[in-house]
Design an enzyme around this catalytic site. Structure first.
Site, PDB file in Angstrom:
ATOM      1  N   TYR A  86       0.861  -1.188   0.000  1.00 35.33           N
ATOM      2  CA  TYR A  86       0.000   0.000   0.000  1.00 35.33           C
ATOM      3  C   TYR A  86       0.895   1.235   0.000  1.00 35.33           C
ATOM      4  O   TYR A  86       1.390   1.671   1.022  1.00 35.33           O
ATOM      5  CB  TYR A  86      -0.913   0.008   1.218  1.00 35.33           C
ATOM      6  CG  TYR A  86      -1.939  -1.105   1.250  1.00 35.33           C
ATOM      7  CD1 TYR A  86      -2.180  -1.896   0.124  1.00 35.33           C
ATOM      8  CD2 TYR A  86      -2.666  -1.370   2.400  1.00 35.33           C
ATOM      9  CE1 TYR A  86      -3.116  -2.917   0.161  1.00 35.33           C
ATOM     10  CE2 TYR A  86      -3.610  -2.385   2.441  1.00 35.33           C
ATOM     11  CZ  TYR A  86      -3.826  -3.154   1.331  1.00 35.33           C
ATOM     12  OH  TYR A  86      -4.759  -4.170   1.373  1.00 35.33           O
ATOM     13  N   PRO A 232     -15.800  -4.133   1.623  1.00 33.36           N
ATOM     14  CA  PRO A 232     -16.974  -4.659   2.326  1.00 33.36           C
ATOM     15  C   PRO A 232     -18.265  -3.874   2.177  1.00 33.36           C
ATOM     16  O   PRO A 232     -19.327  -4.400   2.520  1.00 33.36           O
ATOM     17  CB  PRO A 232     -16.514  -4.645   3.784  1.00 33.36           C
ATOM     18  CG  PRO A 232     -15.575  -3.479   3.853  1.00 33.36           C
ATOM     19  CD  PRO A 232     -14.842  -3.482   2.531  1.00 33.36           C
ATOM     20  N   GLY A 236     -24.090  -2.429  -4.825  1.00 35.51           N
ATOM     21  CA  GLY A 236     -24.596  -2.673  -6.170  1.00 35.51           C
ATOM     22  C   GLY A 236     -25.988  -2.099  -6.374  1.00 35.51           C
ATOM     23  O   GLY A 236     -26.332  -1.020  -5.871  1.00 35.51           O
TER      24      GLY A 236
END
Length: 307
Positions: A86, A232, A236
Site C-alpha cells: 500500500y 466490504p 450494487g
C-alpha cells in the site's frame, strides 16, 4: 501490542499527545479471538485508502490520514489491516507515525506478496526470499518486534504455496510473526495451505453485492478461522431507489453502506469487516454501523437479494 491486558486502554489524541479514553463505539460490533488469543472488535479499519490515488504514493492530505488513524482508535477499533504494497511502503509508516507507541489491545495485520510498478498495478511475488525481506521491512516500518498477523497477499502461481509459507513459518519460529493468514483463496487452497502452516485467517473480496466467496465464508465459520472481507461496503443495485435497502435505510436512519456492514456482521460471527477511508467523517459513519441491528426479516430479505 497484541496482548490482552487486565485493564484495556483506549487512547484519544489532543495536540498529538495520547490520553486515555473510555469511548468505544466499535465494541458494539462484538469481538472475535483472532488466532484464538487476540480478541479484537469485529469492525476494524483497512488502511489501503490512506495512500495516494491508485494505492500509489503519499496521500493527498497526510495530516488527515493521521487524524483518520487516530480517530479509528478513539472509536474503539482494535484491528487495523494494512500491507507493504500500500503505497508501497506508505501505509505502514503512516500507522507508526500516527499510533506508535500502540495501545495494548491494538492488533495490526499486514500482508506481503505483491510488487508494485505503478498506480493500480499489482504483480504477485511469493518467492521465499522476497517474503522474508518484506516481512523484515514491515517490522521496521511498523516499529514492532513481532507482527500479530502476517498474510500472504496472493498465492504466486509461479511459486508452490508450500515454499511461500515456509518463509513465513520460519519467521514465525523466530518470533517475528505471531499468526499467518491468506488472501484471495479458494477453500481448496486454504486446505492445502493448512498442511504447511497454521492458518488463522482468510481475506477475500466479499460484500452484500458480491457473494463469490460464499463457500469460503462457510468454511471459515466451520473451522473458526477469521474471514476478513475486503471491499466490504459495496451494495450494487441493492441501493437503487426501488431496491430493498431504500426502505431499510429510512427505517433505521442509516446509510446503505452502514446496512451493508451490519449485514456482514450478522452474516457470520467470524467475519471482521475492514472498511477503509481517507476521511474522518466517513470513518465515523462506518464505525456507527456497529450499532445497526438488522431484524431477522431484513437479514432474510437482503441475503438472497445479493446472491
Amino acid at each position: 501490542m497484541g496482548s490482552w491486558p487486565v485493564e484495556r486502554r483506549r487512547y484519544a489524541w489532543k495536540e498529538g499527545i495520547p490520553v486515555v479514553s473510555t469511548s468505544s463505539p466499535a465494541a458494539a460490533s462484538g469481538t472475535f479471538p483472532l488466532g484464538g488469543d487476540l480478541p479484537v472488535h469485529r469492525l476494524g479499519f483497512g488502511a489501503m485508502r490512506i495512500t495516494g490515488p491508485g494505492v500509489w504514493g503519499e496521500p493527498r492530505d497526510p495530516d488527515e490520514a493521521v487524524r483518520v488513524l487516530r480517530r479509528a482508535v478513539e472509536l474503539g477499533v482494535t484491528f487495523i489491516d494494512t500491507a507493504d504494497s500500500y503505497g508501497p511502503a506508505v501505509s505502514e509508516p503512516l500507522i507508526k507515525q500516527a499510533l506508535h507507541p500502540y495501545p495494548d489491545d491494538l492488533v495490526i495485520a499486514t500482508k506481503g506478496g505483491f510488487t508494485r510498478q505503478g498506480p493500480d498495478r499489482w504483480v504477485p511475488n511469493g518467492r521465499p526470499e522476497y517474503l522474508t525481506q518484506q516481512a523484515e521491512l514491515s517490522l521496521r516500518y511498523l516499529g514492532v518486534e513481532r507482527i500479530d498477523l502476517y498474510q500472504l497477499h496472493r498465492i504466486d502461481p509461479k511459486v508452490p504455496v508450500e515454499e511461500s509459507l515456509g518463509a513465513l513459518t520460519q519467521l514465525q519460529s523466530e518470533g517475528k510473526i505471531r499468526h499467518i493468514g491468506l488472501s484471495e483463496v479458494s477453500v481448496a487452497e486454504v486446505r492445502r495451505a493448512r498442511e504447511s502452516a497454521e492458518i488463522v485467517s482468510v481475506q477475500n473480496r466479499y460484500n452484500l453485492a458480491d457473494r463469490s466467496a460464499e463457500q469460503v465464508v462457510d468454511y471459515c465459520e466451520a473451522e473458526n478461522l477469521a474471514f476478513i472481507p475486503w471491499y466490504p461496503i459495496a451494495t450494487g443495485t441493492l441501493a437503487a431507489p426501488d431496491g430493498p435497502l431504500a426502505k431499510m435505510s429510512a427505517d433505521h436512519g442509516a446509510t446503505p453502506a452502514q446496512l451493508a456492514l451490519a449485514w456482514l456482521l450478522r452474516r457470520s460471527p467470524v467475519i471482521l469487516p475492514i472498511p477503509g477511508t481517507s476521511s474522518v467523517a466517513h470513518l465515523e459513519e462506518n464505525i456507527a454501523a456497529a450499532s445497526v441491528q438488522l431484524t431477522d426479516e431484513e437479514f432474510t430479505t437482503l441475503t438472497p437479494a445479493g446472491s
